[in-house]
Design a protein around this motif. Structure first.
Motif, short mmCIF file in Angstrom:
data_model
loop_
_atom_site.label_atom_id
_atom_site.label_comp_id
_atom_site.label_asym_id
_atom_site.label_seq_id
_atom_site.Cartn_x
_atom_site.Cartn_y
_atom_site.Cartn_z
N GLY A 84 0.73 -1.03 0.14
CA GLY A 84 -0.17 -0.15 0.03
C GLY A 84 0.73 1.29 -0.06
N TRP A 85 2.26 1.34 0.44
CA TRP A 85 2.75 2.41 0.74
C TRP A 85 4.19 2.50 -0.47
CZ3 TRP A 85 3.39 1.96 6.59
CH2 TRP A 85 1.94 2.28 7.18
N ARG A 86 4.13 1.51 -1.31
CA ARG A 86 4.97 1.51 -2.22
C ARG A 86 4.67 2.23 -3.56
NH1 ARG A 86 5.06 -4.42 -0.92
NH2 ARG A 86 6.89 -4.68 0.59
N PRO A 87 5.52 2.65 -4.21
CA PRO A 87 5.23 3.29 -5.48
C PRO A 87 4.42 2.41 -6.42
CG PRO A 87 7.38 3.81 -5.03
CD PRO A 87 6.98 2.65 -4.15
N GLN A 88 3.32 3.03 -7.02
CA GLN A 88 2.58 2.24 -7.93
C GLN A 88 3.06 1.85 -9.12
OE1 GLN A 88 -1.89 3.57 -8.16
NE2 GLN A 88 -1.80 3.24 -6.00
N SER A 89 2.73 0.84 -9.84
CA SER A 89 3.31 0.44 -11.30
C SER A 89 2.76 1.51 -12.32
CB SER A 89 2.91 -0.77 -11.51
OG SER A 89 3.13 -1.00 -13.00
N PRO A 90 3.57 2.10 -12.83
CA PRO A 90 3.09 3.07 -14.30
C PRO A 90 2.41 2.44 -15.05
CG PRO A 90 5.54 2.49 -14.38
CD PRO A 90 5.03 1.78 -13.02
N THR A 91 2.05 1.10 -15.25
CA THR A 91 1.25 0.24 -16.26
C THR A 91 0.10 1.01 -16.32
OG1 THR A 91 2.98 -1.71 -16.11
CG2 THR A 91 0.54 -1.96 -17.22
N ARG A 92 -0.38 1.26 -17.50
CA ARG A 92 -1.68 1.72 -17.64
C ARG A 92 -2.62 0.65 -18.58
NH1 ARG A 92 -2.57 7.31 -20.07
NH2 ARG A 92 -4.63 6.46 -20.24
N THR A 93 -3.66 0.48 -17.93
CA THR A 93 -4.77 -0.24 -18.81
C THR A 93 -6.06 0.58 -19.18
OG1 THR A 93 -6.05 -0.70 -16.71
CG2 THR A 93 -4.31 -2.46 -17.40
N ASP A 94 -5.99 1.68 -18.76
CA ASP A 94 -7.06 2.57 -19.25
C ASP A 94 -6.48 3.55 -20.33
OD1 ASP A 94 -9.14 4.40 -19.45
OD2 ASP A 94 -9.20 5.11 -17.34
N THR A 95 -7.08 3.42 -21.41
CA THR A 95 -6.77 4.24 -22.60
C THR A 95 -7.27 5.68 -22.81
OG1 THR A 95 -8.09 3.25 -23.98
CG2 THR A 95 -5.84 2.30 -23.55
N ARG A 96 -8.29 6.00 -21.79
CA ARG A 96 -8.75 7.39 -22.20
C ARG A 96 -7.76 8.35 -22.03
NH1 ARG A 96 -13.34 7.10 -17.64
NH2 ARG A 96 -11.66 6.21 -16.57
N PRO A 97 -7.85 9.56 -22.84
CA PRO A 97 -6.89 10.71 -22.70
C PRO A 97 -6.92 11.43 -20.93
CG PRO A 97 -8.75 10.99 -24.25
CD PRO A 97 -9.08 9.85 -23.49
N ARG A 98 -5.66 11.63 -20.69
CA ARG A 98 -5.48 12.12 -19.46
C ARG A 98 -5.09 13.39 -19.66
NH1 ARG A 98 -6.06 8.37 -15.24
NH2 ARG A 98 -6.13 6.38 -15.98
N ALA A 99 -5.20 14.00 -18.42
CA ALA A 99 -4.46 15.49 -18.28
C ALA A 99 -3.12 15.64 -18.51
CB ALA A 99 -4.86 15.97 -16.70
N ARG A 100 -2.84 16.90 -19.05
CA ARG A 100 -1.40 16.95 -19.28
C ARG A 100 -0.81 17.27 -17.85
NH1 ARG A 100 -4.07 20.71 -22.86
NH2 ARG A 100 -3.58 20.47 -24.85
N SER A 101 0.37 16.56 -17.73
CA SER A 101 0.97 16.50 -16.38
C SER A 101 2.53 16.73 -16.35
CB SER A 101 0.69 15.04 -15.84
OG SER A 101 1.37 15.04 -14.56
N TYR A 102 3.24 17.25 -15.80
CA TYR A 102 4.47 17.72 -15.63
C TYR A 102 5.12 17.58 -14.18
CZ TYR A 102 3.14 19.97 -20.06
OH TYR A 102 2.75 20.20 -21.32
N GLY A 103 6.35 17.23 -14.07
CA GLY A 103 6.79 16.92 -12.85
C GLY A 103 6.55 15.63 -12.32
N HIS A 104 7.15 15.46 -11.17
CA HIS A 104 7.08 14.03 -10.36
C HIS A 104 6.40 14.34 -9.22
CE1 HIS A 104 9.00 10.17 -9.25
NE2 HIS A 104 7.79 10.15 -8.95
N PRO A 105 4.91 13.87 -9.16
CA PRO A 105 4.21 14.05 -7.75
C PRO A 105 4.58 13.21 -6.65
CG PRO A 105 2.95 12.79 -9.31
CD PRO A 105 4.16 13.41 -10.10
N GLY A 106 4.91 14.01 -5.53
CA GLY A 106 5.49 13.12 -4.43
C GLY A 106 6.97 12.48 -4.58
N GLY A 107 7.61 12.88 -5.71
CA GLY A 107 9.05 12.28 -5.75
C GLY A 107 9.90 12.96 -4.83
N TRP A 108 9.89 14.27 -4.61
CA TRP A 108 11.13 14.47 -3.87
C TRP A 108 10.91 14.19 -2.41
CZ3 TRP A 108 11.13 17.42 1.01
CH2 TRP A 108 12.19 18.07 1.24
N ARG A 109 9.69 13.98 -1.70
CA ARG A 109 9.28 13.26 -0.39
C ARG A 109 9.61 12.07 -0.37
NH1 ARG A 109 5.46 17.90 0.47
NH2 ARG A 109 6.57 19.25 1.97
#
Length: 309
Positions: A84-109
């Motif tokens: 539950g606290w490990r980073p989630q796998s980046p693998t995507r099964t949902d092919t719907r368009p996503r929001a544009r995203s920049y940076g790494h959320p939670g990465g620094w912490r």
């Protein structure tokens, strides 16, 4: 609440030792229900916590599963498969368009947590799983807060990502030379431009004079900090924010959306994590909508200005 590295365990909510027998556990549960019931002057949010704690440990089967998963019982090793606290796998099964995203959320912490947990354990000591619940719960609160905040930021990122192509989000936005002094997310949407902070204080919070309060906050003033960081980004990019949103775990708030007034015309709201999608789609009350050429201009200004921690 019980999935947070900062949260009290089900046993702590019920006020018993993890080794207590089932009869004493039930007695403690009934006592805590009476103490926290709103009809007898108790806190409604704490009353809900007590009920949720009982759901987790109220039967022999559920208690055994909770002990294995949570690391709350010192004598029972937690399940190594629990992630539950490990980073989630980046693998995507949902092919719907996503929001544009920049940076790494939670990465620094997360990086900071991994570095400090190994330092805390000691040089030369192997740490096979830095996210093991028993290890995490035994660590100092400041370390657990790093992980809790990283998880909160990642949860917000998933919510915004699912809102679709009309949204753009920048994560871990630098506002000073101090990496910890950052804006968790800047979200641009047709409903407005928002500064978003993803927080986890490890318990129920209250409000006073436009600020978030609670026993775990100490001298922290998260709303004041968020407004200051927002103004830094606004000045650098020459944009106007429509509001500040502070996102907290559902169980830490008595209602889905709590308006805290406005500061220099910028409205501030505190929202449950499950309500964030609705708030971003509908807009913060009092926020100015952005559309057409202005939306494109604001996105361009931010893209040219934003730096990351």
């Amino acid at each position: 609440m019980f999935d947070s590295p900062l949260s009290a365990s089900a046993y702590e909510i019920l006020g018993v030792d993890p080794s207590v027998d089932d009869v004493e556990l039930r007695r403690a549960y009934r006592l805590r229900l009476r103490e926290t019931h709103p009809d007898t002057g108790g806190d409604a949010a704490v009353f809900i916590q007590v009920q949720r704690a009982w759901e987790l440990v109220g039967t022999i089967e559920s208690r055994a599963a909770y002990d294995r998963r949570s690391g709350a019982h010192p004598g029972i090793p937690s399940e190594p498969e629990w992630s539950g606290w490990r980073p989630q796998s980046p693998t995507r099964t949902d092919t719907r368009p996503r929001a544009r995203s920049y940076g790494h959320p939670g990465g620094w912490r997360r990086e900071r947590y991994l570095s400090l947990i190994r330092e805390w354990v000691g040089r030369g000591v192997e740490v096979p799983d830095p996210y093991d619940p028993a290890l995490v719960r035994s660590a100092p609160r400041d370390l657990r807060r790093l992980l809790a905040d990283a998880l909160a930021e990642e949860a917000t990122a998933r919510t915004v990502s699912a809102l679709g192509m009309g949204f753009t989000v920048w994560h871990d936005v630098a506002t000073s030379a101090d990496a910890d002094d950052k804006l968790d997310h800047v979200v641009l949407s047709p409903s407005g431009l928002y500064a978003v902070m993803s927080e986890d204080f490890g318990g129920v919070v209250g409000f006073r004079r436009g600020e978030i309060t609670g026993p775990s906050l100490g001298t922290r003033a998260p709303v004041t900090a968020a407004l200051s960081r927002m103004r830094t980004v606004a000045k650098a990019a020459r944009v106007k924010f429509g509001g500040v949103i502070v996102v907290l775990p559902d169980d830490d708030l008595a209602q889905a959306v709590t308006p805290l007034g406005s500061s220099r015309g910028v409205p501030v709201v505190v929202v449950r994590r499950s309500a964030l999608s609705m708030v971003l789609r509908q807009g913060v009350p009092g926020a100015r909508a952005i559309g057409g050429n202005e939306l494109f201009d604001v996105r361009t200004r931010l893209q040219q200005t934003v730096t990351f921690v």
